[in-house]
Motif scaffolding. Structure first.
Motif: not given
Length: 225
Positions: A216-225, A59-67, A50-56
């Motif tokens: 893919l869900s993570t990438l789609y979410s990164s596009e709306v921020n 990165l996909l969402i983006g450090k500036k966009k993450i909540n 889970m820690t590995k997935f969290h870090n990955e």
């Protein structure tokens, strides 16, 4: 063909009570981790994953966009899909992810939430995504139509990809298993070996498809921020 696909029908019941979808929550019974005072080896391994997935995903969402806590949504989705894919490999256990009811419900709810958040909060950003950078002015109306269609079909492609991969492997195992009674005795060991290889492949597909759906869900979410 009707008998072949009937293995995916949710018809198992006891006293007219449908019990198929219980396989989606049976993990709470099999893995009661909250009873452990000292973390077990399985729990330590799961926490590392889970820690590995969290870090990955971060990165996909983006450090500036993450909540805070946003990656937990995608980790939970990965866990649910992987568990249902894995449980479906056991005999007489209903595979929830091989039905569009479950996969489309997850994909559509995620996509709708992303779209509502994006269009309500970042409308200008969403309009920019409809026209790729460097597109000639004459092609802009066509690119808007193409991007809109590709955006609308995203939940369908997510759901169909997961469902089709789960059904394909199970169908192949069912077809090969059904030929065992008509085979020569000399070919039975080869059939068993092939089934074991296919089962190993299905286990890998269970992990890969849950990972693909989540990424893919993570990438789609990164596009709306």
């Amino acid at each position: 063909m009707t008998n072949l696909f009937s293995v995916f029908d949710p018809t198992s019941n006891i006293m007219n009570l449908p019990l198929n979808w219980l396989s989606t929550i049976i993990g709470f019974i099999l893995i009661p981790m909250f009873y452990w005072f000292t973390p077990s080896r399985m729990m330590i391994m799961w926490n590392l994953m889970m820690t590995k997935f969290h870090n990955e995903f971060k990165l996909l969402i983006g450090k500036k966009k993450i909540n805070k806590g946003s990656t937990l949504i995608f980790i939970s989705i990965f866990t649910i899909i992987f568990f249902n894919n894995f449980m479906g490999l056991f005999p007489y256990i209903f595979t929830g992810t091989s039905h569009m009811v479950m996969t489309l419900s997850m994909a559509l709810s995620l996509w709708l939430s992303f779209m509502m958040f994006g269009w309500f909060n970042n409308s200008k950003h969403m309009f920019i995504h409809l026209v790729p950078q460097g597109t000639p002015g004459s092609l802009m109306p066509f690119m808007v139509c193409i991007e809109t269609i590709s955006n609308i079909i995203r939940p369908g492609t997510l759901a169909i990809r997961l469902t089709a991969n789960m059904i394909a492997g199970h169908l192949l195992l069912t077809l090969l298993g059904g030929t065992g009674s008509q085979m020569m005795l000399l070919l039975i060991p080869m059939l068993i070996f092939t089934q074991i290889l296919l089962l190993t492949l299905e286990f890998a597909v269970a992990i890969i498809q849950s990972y693909v759906f989540t990424v893919l869900s993570t990438l789609y979410s990164s596009e709306v921020n």
